[in-house]
Design a protein around this motif. Structure first.
Motif, mmCIF file in Angstrom:
data_model
loop_
_atom_site.group_PDB
_atom_site.id
_atom_site.type_symbol
_atom_site.label_atom_id
_atom_site.label_comp_id
_atom_site.label_asym_id
_atom_site.label_seq_id
_atom_site.Cartn_x
_atom_site.Cartn_y
_atom_site.Cartn_z
ATOM 1 N N LEU A 184 10.771 -2.987 -6.123
ATOM 2 C CA LEU A 184 9.554 -2.416 -5.556
ATOM 3 C C LEU A 184 9.589 -0.940 -5.895
ATOM 4 C CD1 LEU A 184 7.009 -2.009 -3.843
ATOM 5 C CD2 LEU A 184 8.496 -1.971 -1.812
ATOM 6 N N TRP A 185 8.602 -0.483 -6.658
ATOM 7 C CA TRP A 185 8.486 0.925 -7.053
ATOM 8 C C TRP A 185 7.364 1.540 -6.229
ATOM 9 C CZ3 TRP A 185 10.832 3.638 -11.275
ATOM 10 C CH2 TRP A 185 10.279 4.901 -11.525
ATOM 11 N N VAL A 186 7.711 2.511 -5.375
ATOM 12 C CA VAL A 186 6.718 3.223 -4.584
ATOM 13 C C VAL A 186 6.525 4.582 -5.242
ATOM 14 C CG1 VAL A 186 6.116 4.180 -2.336
ATOM 15 C CG2 VAL A 186 7.441 2.055 -2.470
ATOM 16 N N GLY A 187 5.344 4.790 -5.817
ATOM 17 C CA GLY A 187 5.083 6.023 -6.551
ATOM 18 C C GLY A 187 3.811 6.703 -6.080
ATOM 19 N N CYS A 188 3.573 7.870 -6.628
ATOM 20 C CA CYS A 188 2.406 8.675 -6.286
ATOM 21 C C CYS A 188 1.234 8.300 -7.180
ATOM 22 C CB CYS A 188 2.741 10.154 -6.450
ATOM 23 S SG CYS A 188 1.399 11.253 -5.958
ATOM 24 N N SER A 189 0.044 8.297 -6.609
ATOM 25 C CA SER A 189 -1.167 7.930 -7.341
ATOM 26 C C SER A 189 -1.422 8.809 -8.545
ATOM 27 C CB SER A 189 -2.394 8.012 -6.427
ATOM 28 O OG SER A 189 -2.249 7.134 -5.357
ATOM 29 N N ASP A 190 -1.061 10.099 -8.473
ATOM 30 C CA ASP A 190 -1.364 10.987 -9.592
ATOM 31 C C ASP A 190 -0.174 11.232 -10.518
ATOM 32 O OD1 ASP A 190 0.121 12.740 -8.008
ATOM 33 O OD2 ASP A 190 -1.190 14.442 -8.383
ATOM 34 N N ASN B 19 0.363 5.380 -3.849
ATOM 35 C CA ASN B 19 -0.563 5.981 -2.893
ATOM 36 C C ASN B 19 -0.463 7.497 -3.002
ATOM 37 O OD1 ASN B 19 1.607 6.936 -1.259
ATOM 38 N ND2 ASN B 19 1.666 5.013 -0.148
ATOM 39 N N LEU B 20 -1.229 8.192 -2.212
ATOM 40 C CA LEU B 20 -1.196 9.656 -2.235
ATOM 41 C C LEU B 20 0.163 10.145 -1.756
ATOM 42 C CD1 LEU B 20 -4.687 10.339 -0.640
ATOM 43 C CD2 LEU B 20 -4.080 10.435 -3.058
ATOM 44 N N GLY B 21 0.941 10.713 -2.653
ATOM 45 C CA GLY B 21 2.208 11.316 -2.279
ATOM 46 C C GLY B 21 3.368 10.363 -2.094
ATOM 47 N N ASN B 22 3.309 9.140 -2.598
ATOM 48 C CA ASN B 22 4.387 8.149 -2.458
ATOM 49 C C ASN B 22 4.924 8.067 -1.030
ATOM 50 O OD1 ASN B 22 5.511 10.605 -4.237
ATOM 51 N ND2 ASN B 22 7.101 10.094 -2.767
ATOM 52 N N ILE B 23 4.009 7.992 -0.081
ATOM 53 C CA ILE B 23 4.351 8.000 1.341
ATOM 54 C C ILE B 23 4.404 6.565 1.876
ATOM 55 C CG2 ILE B 23 3.562 8.734 3.626
ATOM 56 C CD1 ILE B 23 2.255 11.149 2.240
ATOM 57 N N VAL B 24 5.498 6.238 2.559
ATOM 58 C CA VAL B 24 5.593 4.933 3.215
ATOM 59 C C VAL B 24 5.789 5.060 4.722
ATOM 60 C CG1 VAL B 24 6.404 3.617 1.221
ATOM 61 C CG2 VAL B 24 8.067 4.775 2.662
ATOM 62 N N SER B 25 6.021 6.260 5.206
ATOM 63 C CA SER B 25 6.430 6.448 6.598
ATOM 64 C C SER B 25 5.303 6.764 7.562
ATOM 65 C CB SER B 25 7.444 7.587 6.669
ATOM 66 O OG SER B 25 6.845 8.791 6.242
ATOM 67 N N ASN B 26 4.056 6.760 7.134
ATOM 68 C CA ASN B 26 2.988 7.220 8.021
ATOM 69 C C ASN B 26 2.200 6.097 8.685
ATOM 70 O OD1 ASN B 26 1.532 6.265 5.901
ATOM 71 N ND2 ASN B 26 0.339 8.108 5.560
ATOM 72 N N GLY B 27 2.720 4.887 8.653
ATOM 73 C CA GLY B 27 2.051 3.779 9.320
ATOM 74 C C GLY B 27 0.917 3.170 8.521
ATOM 75 N N ILE C 86 14.495 -1.044 -3.976
ATOM 76 C CA ILE C 86 13.278 -0.292 -3.676
ATOM 77 C C ILE C 86 13.513 1.111 -4.202
ATOM 78 C CG2 ILE C 86 11.745 0.673 -1.935
ATOM 79 C CD1 ILE C 86 12.406 -1.676 -0.118
ATOM 80 N N ILE C 87 12.573 1.589 -5.003
ATOM 81 C CA ILE C 87 12.636 2.945 -5.542
ATOM 82 C C ILE C 87 11.457 3.725 -4.986
ATOM 83 C CG2 ILE C 87 12.450 4.359 -7.630
ATOM 84 C CD1 ILE C 87 13.741 1.940 -9.137
ATOM 85 N N VAL C 88 11.756 4.846 -4.351
ATOM 86 C CA VAL C 88 10.709 5.787 -3.954
ATOM 87 C C VAL C 88 10.757 6.896 -4.994
ATOM 88 C CG1 VAL C 88 9.850 7.368 -2.194
ATOM 89 C CG2 VAL C 88 11.017 5.257 -1.506
ATOM 90 N N CYS C 89 9.665 7.040 -5.749
ATOM 91 C CA CYS C 89 9.649 8.006 -6.848
ATOM 92 C C CYS C 89 8.539 9.032 -6.649
ATOM 93 C CB CYS C 89 9.458 7.291 -8.183
ATOM 94 S SG CYS C 89 9.572 8.416 -9.599
ATOM 95 N N GLY C 90 8.948 10.257 -6.398
ATOM 96 C CA GLY C 90 8.012 11.369 -6.357
ATOM 97 C C GLY C 90 7.959 12.025 -7.724
ATOM 98 N N HIS C 91 7.197 13.085 -7.826
ATOM 99 C CA HIS C 91 7.172 13.815 -9.092
ATOM 100 C C HIS C 91 6.981 15.295 -8.828
ATOM 101 C CE1 HIS C 91 2.712 14.375 -9.274
ATOM 102 N NE2 HIS C 91 2.741 13.303 -8.501
ATOM 103 N N TYR C 92 7.613 16.097 -9.668
ATOM 104 C CA TYR C 92 7.452 17.535 -9.578
ATOM 105 C C TYR C 92 6.006 17.893 -9.890
ATOM 106 C CZ TYR C 92 12.562 17.566 -9.704
ATOM 107 O OH TYR C 92 13.885 17.347 -9.437
ATOM 108 N N ASP C 93 5.556 19.016 -9.372
ATOM 109 C CA ASP C 93 4.185 19.491 -9.530
ATOM 110 C C ASP C 93 3.184 18.583 -8.834
ATOM 111 O OD1 ASP C 93 5.035 21.659 -11.106
ATOM 112 O OD2 ASP C 93 5.011 20.406 -12.898
ATOM 113 N N CYS C 94 3.587 17.928 -7.780
ATOM 114 C CA CYS C 94 2.676 17.078 -7.018
ATOM 115 C C CYS C 94 1.880 17.958 -6.060
ATOM 116 C CB CYS C 94 3.447 16.017 -6.239
ATOM 117 S SG CYS C 94 2.384 14.925 -5.278
#
Length: 189
Positions: free
Chosen positions: A34-40, A61-69, A89-97
């Motif tokens: 499961l790859w959780v990534g940022c929309s942009d 989703n916006l900001g690879n967020i899973v903790s906000n319900g 499960i991979i939570v992947c953010g990105h620089y310059d977000c």
């Protein structure tokens, strides 16, 4: 369940390039990640990992967020754990977000409530511990800390803890650098 924001900000970790064979291809050809990534984000999951597309279930989703319900994020995690039986499960953010850096929670109905708190603590901590860091370094640190916080939040969820104990599920924190086209693992020390 809430974050211990200060503990997250103070975490010691290193950034390690993700090897293309970090997760081996499965023989079944079914989703194992499961790859959780940022929309942009412009990261291609298959390029970062070197596994075929059919082995990755992607949730963005916006900001690879899973903790906000968010029901969509919760549903993706449930689906992947209970039905697909993913091993990673991979939570992947990105620089310059810009979503992580500029989100204040007011515009999007609290979507960024945890980002806002973490941002303030991170800035305060970095100002006290290393005031020489420039804007870009502080932003990169914030992205890394936020991805670690999301990973920690996932690890505390009952269904995830159960999958870790019973099925050997592994949770990973990644950040992507679009300028170098590299993905990095955040490895806690």
């Amino acid at each position: 369940m809430t974050f211990d924001f200060l503990a997250t900000v103070k975490k010691q970790y290193s950034t390690v390039p993700v090897d293309r064979d970090f997760i081996r291809r499965s023989k079944s050809g079914r989703e194992q990640i499961l790859w959780v990534g940022c929309s942009d984000s412009s990261v291609e999951e298959t390029d970062a990992l070197g596994v075929p597309r059919e082995e990755i279930f992607v949730h963005r989703n916006l900001g690879n967020i899973v903790s906000n319900g968010d029901l969509s994020s919760e549903s993706a995690v449930e689906w992947c754990l209970n039905l697909l039986k993913v091993k990673h499960i991979i939570v992947c953010g990105h620089y310059d977000c810009s979503l992580i850096d500029k989100g204040d929670g007011s515009v999007l109905g609290g979507w960024y409530k945890n980002v806002t708190k973490l941002h303030a603590l991170n800035e305060d901590y970095l100002r006290k511990s290393d005031s020489s860091l420039d804007y870009e370094c502080r932003h990169r640190k914030l992205e890394e800390v936020y991805v670690l916080a999301e990973m920690d939040w996932l690890k505390r969820q009952e269904n995830v803890r159960k999958a870790i104990e019973e099925d050997g599920l592994q949770i990973h924190a990644f950040v992507y650098d679009k300028h170098t086209n590299e993905c990095f693992r955040l490895v806690e020390e």
